[in-house]
Design an enzyme around this catalytic site. Structure first.
Site, short mmCIF file in Angstrom:
data_model
loop_
_atom_site.label_atom_id
_atom_site.label_comp_id
_atom_site.label_asym_id
_atom_site.label_seq_id
_atom_site.Cartn_x
_atom_site.Cartn_y
_atom_site.Cartn_z
N ARG A 1 0.79 -1.26 0.00
CA ARG A 1 0.00 0.00 0.00
C ARG A 1 0.81 1.29 0.00
O ARG A 1 0.20 2.36 0.02
CB ARG A 1 -0.98 0.03 1.18
CG ARG A 1 -1.91 -1.17 1.28
CD ARG A 1 -2.76 -1.35 0.05
NE ARG A 1 -3.84 -2.35 0.28
CZ ARG A 1 -4.44 -2.99 -0.71
NH1 ARG A 1 -4.11 -2.76 -1.97
NH2 ARG A 1 -5.41 -3.85 -0.45
N ASP B 1 -1.35 -13.04 -1.10
CA ASP B 1 -2.20 -11.95 -1.60
C ASP B 1 -2.62 -11.05 -0.43
O ASP B 1 -3.77 -10.63 -0.31
CB ASP B 1 -3.43 -12.49 -2.36
CG ASP B 1 -4.14 -11.38 -3.16
OD1 ASP B 1 -3.65 -10.23 -3.17
OD2 ASP B 1 -5.17 -11.67 -3.78
ZN LIG Z 1 -5.12 -10.21 -8.12
#
Ligand SMILES: [Zn+2]
Length: 437
Positions: free
Chosen positions: A74, A315
């Site tokens: 981020r 992820d």
């Molecule tokens: Zn993705």
């Protein structure tokens, strides 16, 4: 900044490294950041040397530290969800020595300047080592290719437009051709956006019942099938992010059987959860690709066990309550996962047994895919290790977490197997209080 391990001794510990054919109990000695001695009583009288730190290994495991192919940290742009410092601390706490970070930051990592900024920030932070993944197309808009040569030179290990799919076959072809020059994998987020427009979850009985628009499995499969054909045609490396369907497994299995350089990863949540988790409209279970059905999860688990699926990737996609405390349709997709991954997997894939396949999927194979020197348990190697208590039971949330976000449906679930210490690049980058006993 973290200190190099000058003299660290793991005494009487069970060490696993399937790449070295290693499963033995003994001492492992780290001197000046390198593994110098291994084996029964290998530490000898070093334990009495001044400055020596001895860690009791009884009942514990020492593994090559983990490598994540897929995390969203981020920064730049959304530091209220996570930043490079908190993300790398979370990675270290999860047992990771290396984290590959996706380019869907603000701005997108589609230039040398952003790649270099990420690496500079990471160098100031300590924690796990960061490896930028550059964008395939400028602004991840799917049109114009980035300057992959510059991204590579600046330190990118792969390219991806993750978050969005490269929909154009012509653009994907050129991306594969360009990346081939640097032996960089092109990582696809496989989703035919025309088939998933407006979708909030998997298309099936549950989406019908909940009245939510569905994301059909075939939207993933169709892109992977096309890309495998393209990768074969141009002779390039192709990697599929977070596969979630039985069809994806079948296509990749066939591609591998034909000897194509195709690899893929799966997330813990696609292995362990199904769309039934969405029934209470819990936005923590909203993810892209969506949680599928039990048959898909079962096929994924089998494919991970037999090696069709190369790697487990987190992820890790942190979000704040701003993106999650809202209507299911409006909520942003994604789960945070760096600190939970190992604890989620051990129970299903390694309980009581040697975690050989897990070590491959969490460390050796993802390292090879990203072109990172695989962490290894052998004399002479840089110490990139993770110390595990395989019996420890813990509850994420009750145990402090390093990530800034808490968006996961596993927050109050009891997990088995806890990371106690992580070494990256010869340095202790994470240590739980339980290490000393
Ligand atoms: Zn993705």
């Amino acid at each position: 900044m973290t200190q190099r391990a000058e003299l660290l001794i793991f005494r009487n510990i069970r060490s696993f490294d399937p790449a070295q054919g290693l499963d033995e109990t003994g001492d492992v000695v780290v001197e000046a950041g390198r593994i110098t001695r291994m084996g029964p009583d290998a530490a000898g009288d070093l334990a009495d040397a001044p400055g020596a730190r001895v860690v009791d290994g009884t009942g514990r495991w020492l593994l090559p530290a983990f490598v994540d192919l897929h995390a969203h940290l981020r920064e730049p742009g959304q530091e209220y969800k996570e930043d490079i410092a908190s993300g790398l601390a979370a990675a270290a706490a999860g047992g990771y020595a290396h984290v590959c970070v996706m380019p869907n930051t603000k701005p997108v990592n589609d230039t040398r300047a952003v790649t270099e900024m990420m690496l500079r920030r990471a160098a100031e932070c300590g924690g796990a080592r960061l490896h930028p993944i550059g964008a395939i197309t400028l602004g991840q808009a799917g049109q114009e290719l980035t300057e992959m040569a510059e991204l590579r030179e600046a330190g990118a290990v792969a390219v991806s437009d993750d978050g969005v799919c490269v929909m154009s076959s012509a653009v994907m072809r050129r991306a594969l051709e360009y990346a081939r020059n640097f032996d960089m994998p092109v990582i696809q987020h496989a989703e035919d956006h025309e088939l998933t427009a407006g979708a909030a979850m998997n298309e099936g009985a549950v989406s019908t019942r909940l009245g939510l628009r569905g994301w059909p499995r075939v939207a993933e499969d169709i892109i992977i099938a096309r890309d495998v054909l393209l990768a074969e045609y141009v002779g390039a490396r192709y990697h599929v992010a977070h596969i979630s369907t039985r069809g994806a497994v079948r296509i990749i299995r066939e591609a591998k059987a034909r000897g194509l350089p195709v690899t893929c990863e799966v997330t813990p949540h696609h292995l362990l959860l199904t769309d039934a988790a969405v029934i209470g409209y819990d936005t923590a279970c909203k993810v892209n690709p969506p949680l599928r059905e039990e048959e898909d999860a079962a096929v994924l688990r089998e494919a991970l066990a037999d090696g069709t699926i190369d790697a487990v990737a987190t992820d890790h996609a942190p979000h704040s309550p701003l993106e999650k405390d809202c209507e299911f349709r409006e909520a942003s997709p994604g789960l945070m996962g760096l600190e939970l991954c190992f604890g989620l997997l051990l129970e299903t894939f390694g309980q009581g047994k040697a975690p050989a396949r897990l070590v491959e999927a969490l460390s050796t194979r993802p390292a090879r895919i990203a072109g990172i020197e695989p962490p290894a348990l052998r004399e002479g190697a840089t110490a990139e290790l993770v110390l595990i208590d395989p019996e420890a039971r813990w509850v994420p949330g009750a145990t402090p977490l390093q990530s800034k976000s808490r968006n996961t449906p596993f927050l109050q679930r009891e997990l088995q197997g806890r990371v106690l210490m992580t070494l990256a690049d010869g340095r202790v980058v994470f240590e739980a209080p339980e290490v000393s006993r």
